[in-house]
Design an enzyme around this catalytic site. Structure first.
Site, PDB file in Angstrom:
ATOM      1  N   HIS A   1       0.859  -1.191   0.000  1.00  0.00           N
ATOM      2  CA  HIS A   1       0.000   0.000   0.000  1.00  0.00           C
ATOM      3  C   HIS A   1       0.890   1.234   0.000  1.00  0.00           C
ATOM      4  O   HIS A   1       1.238   1.775   1.059  1.00  0.00           O
ATOM      5  CB  HIS A   1      -0.939  -0.012   1.214  1.00  0.00           C
TER       6      HIS A   1
ATOM      7  N   HIS B   1       1.478   4.720  -2.777  1.00  0.00           N
ATOM      8  CA  HIS B   1       1.115   5.397  -4.028  1.00  0.00           C
ATOM      9  C   HIS B   1       2.382   5.961  -4.654  1.00  0.00           C
ATOM     10  O   HIS B   1       3.102   6.716  -3.992  1.00  0.00           O
ATOM     11  CB  HIS B   1       0.127   6.531  -3.737  1.00  0.00           C
TER      12      HIS B   1
ATOM     13  N   HIS C   1      -9.298   0.798  -1.696  1.00  0.00           N
ATOM     14  CA  HIS C   1      -9.247   1.573  -0.456  1.00  0.00           C
ATOM     15  C   HIS C   1     -10.650   1.605   0.140  1.00  0.00           C
ATOM     16  O   HIS C   1     -11.588   2.068  -0.508  1.00  0.00           O
ATOM     17  CB  HIS C   1      -8.850   3.023  -0.743  1.00  0.00           C
TER      18      HIS C   1
ATOM     19  N   GLU D   1     -10.994   3.604   5.507  1.00  0.00           N
ATOM     20  CA  GLU D   1     -10.149   4.665   6.065  1.00  0.00           C
ATOM     21  C   GLU D   1     -11.083   5.792   6.512  1.00  0.00           C
ATOM     22  O   GLU D   1     -10.889   6.396   7.551  1.00  0.00           O
ATOM     23  CB  GLU D   1      -9.154   5.194   5.004  1.00  0.00           C
TER      24      GLU D   1
ATOM     25  N   ASP E   1       1.725   4.179   2.624  1.00  0.00           N
ATOM     26  CA  ASP E   1       0.716   4.960   1.884  1.00  0.00           C
ATOM     27  C   ASP E   1       1.351   6.020   0.978  1.00  0.00           C
ATOM     28  O   ASP E   1       1.357   5.868  -0.240  1.00  0.00           O
ATOM     29  CB  ASP E   1      -0.293   5.598   2.854  1.00  0.00           C
TER      30      ASP E   1
HETATM   31  N1  HPA Z   1      -6.619   7.504   0.663  1.00  0.00           N
HETATM   32  C1  HPA Z   1      -7.276   7.725  -0.472  1.00  0.00           C
HETATM   33  N2  HPA Z   1      -6.668   8.113  -1.568  1.00  0.00           N
HETATM   34  C2  HPA Z   1      -5.359   8.280  -1.560  1.00  0.00           C
HETATM   35  C3  HPA Z   1      -4.633   8.078  -0.423  1.00  0.00           C
HETATM   36  C4  HPA Z   1      -5.295   7.666   0.745  1.00  0.00           C
HETATM   37  O1  HPA Z   1      -4.721   7.454   1.817  1.00  0.00           O
HETATM   38  N3  HPA Z   1      -3.344   8.314  -0.733  1.00  0.00           N
HETATM   39  C5  HPA Z   1      -3.311   8.661  -2.024  1.00  0.00           C
HETATM   40  N4  HPA Z   1      -4.530   8.645  -2.537  1.00  0.00           N
HETATM   41 ZN    ZN Z   2      -3.624   4.746  -0.015  1.00  0.00          ZN
END
Ligand code: HPA
Ligand code: ZN
Length: 347
Positions: free
Chosen positions: A18, A20, A201, A204, A284
């Site tokens: 995980h 990006h 995702h 969160e 992340d």
């Molecule tokens: N959440 C949603 N979208 C995202 C995130 C995240 O933590 N990081 C980069 N894009």
């Molecule tokens: Zn993410």
């Protein structure tokens, strides 16, 4: 020689599931690309990199994306990202990229995928740290754009375009609140039919029922974040039973979403592990939250009092959660066993 916990956990072989790609862009690279491409940052970077909540963070993430305008820009980012990962003991990663904005503004997906592959191949040759890509849908653009843009990816697969073999799955990121994940079912069905893995995702910034939809309607094999699972005991029991992986990012949650996650001490991660969930550890957006995977392992060990053997188990769980084939998984488990035995001996 005695070594610090940080050094030991940086040297421990790890995988990451995980992260990006755009969120690994170092501040210097961001400044350089912004200058080259004539993009003006809305504020000094140290001010920009402070977030009140996920939507504030996403504004910054979208700005970072906007400086990537050519195949070479993506290649430079991808190359640097592999080098950073390798210097953190990362042996294998599955990395998100989210090209919706670039495709909308006319950049070709073929150029993005080729650029990422150029940079990753160069980084791999230099370090031996391997990377696969996950094509992330940006939920903010809605389901019909998701379908249209995913078709571009599938077309690249049919054409065996440069670098496309590196893309092994799809996911979705960006806004969670107020979005019903089931609207993306057609895109997920098309990805499955094309033989791509699926994650998303969820949890969160959305409740446990959204995780259930991601599993049952979208067919996700993993859930990214997934922290709201703890609201639903039956769902926890199912995820434990089926060992469905969750790719958790405790420090990033605290930095990105302080509204919801006030501190590492208050984070759900230790409760998730104690419940028997396959809760892996990830960064992340390391460059945007001032983090690295070695630092994240250290933060978690310190915050929850985990010893080296627990951290080694977390590294193994990461391998179990990958989409690598069984031979590659065995090889990665063996590397972790071998190096962690040396680290335990040295400590
Ligand atoms: N959440 C949603 N979208 C995202 C995130 C995240 O933590 N990081 C980069 N894009
Ligand atoms: Zn993410």
């Amino acid at each position: 020689m005695p070594t610090s916990l940080r050094d030991t956990l940086t040297r421990l072989p790890k995988v990451e599931l995980h992260v990006h790609l755009e969120g690994t862009m170092l501040a210097d690279t961001l400044s350089e690309l912004a200058r080259k491409n004539g993009v003006t940052p809305p504020a000094p970077l140290d001010e920009m990199y402070r977030y009140a909540n996920l939507s504030g963070f996403l504004d910054v993430f979208w700005f970072v994306q906007s400086v990537l305008q050519t195949r070479e820009d993506w290649a430079m980012l991808a190359y640097e990202s592999v080098l950073q990962a390798a210097s953190n003991g990362v042996i294998y990663r599955e990395v998100f990229f989210t090209p919706a904005r670039h495709l909308r503004s006319g950049m070709s997906l073929a150029d993005i995928v080729a650029g990422v592959d150029d940079g990753m191949s160069a980084g791999e040759r230099e370090t031996g740290s391997e990377t696969r890509m996950i094509y992330d849908i940006d939920r903010d653009f809605g389901p019909s754009v998701a379908d249209e843009q995913l078709e571009m990816l599938l077309e690249l697969r049919r054409r065996a375009a440069h670098g496309i073999d590196r893309v092994i799955g799809i996911g979705m990121d960006s806004t969670e609140r107020g979005v019903d994940p089931s609207v993306f079912a057609p895109a997920y069905r098309a990805a499955k039919a094309a033989g791509l893995h699926r994650t998303g995702h969820q949890g969160e910034d959305s409740p446990a029922w959204a995780i259930e939809i991601a599993l049952d309607v979208l067919g996700c094999e993993r859930i990214d974040h997934g922290i709201s699972v703890l609201e639903d005991a039956a769902l926890v029991a199912r995820l434990v039973d089926e060992q469905i992986p969750l790719t958790v990012c405790p420090t990033a949650n605290v930095v990105i979403n302080p509204d919801k996650c006030v501190s590492l001490d208050a984070h759900a991660y230790p409760a998730m592990r104690a419940a028997g969930l396959l809760a892996t550890l990830n960064t992340d957006d390391p460059a945007l939250v001032g983090l690295s995977l070695g630092a994240e392992y250290t933060n978690v060990a310190n915050a929850y009092g985990y010893g080296l053997s627990t951290m080694v188990q977390i590294a193994h769980d990461g391998v179990t959660a990958t989409w690598a084939d069984d031979d590659d998984k065995r090889r990665m488990h063996a590397v972790i066993d071998e190096v962690s035995a040396e680290l335990l001996h040295a400590g």
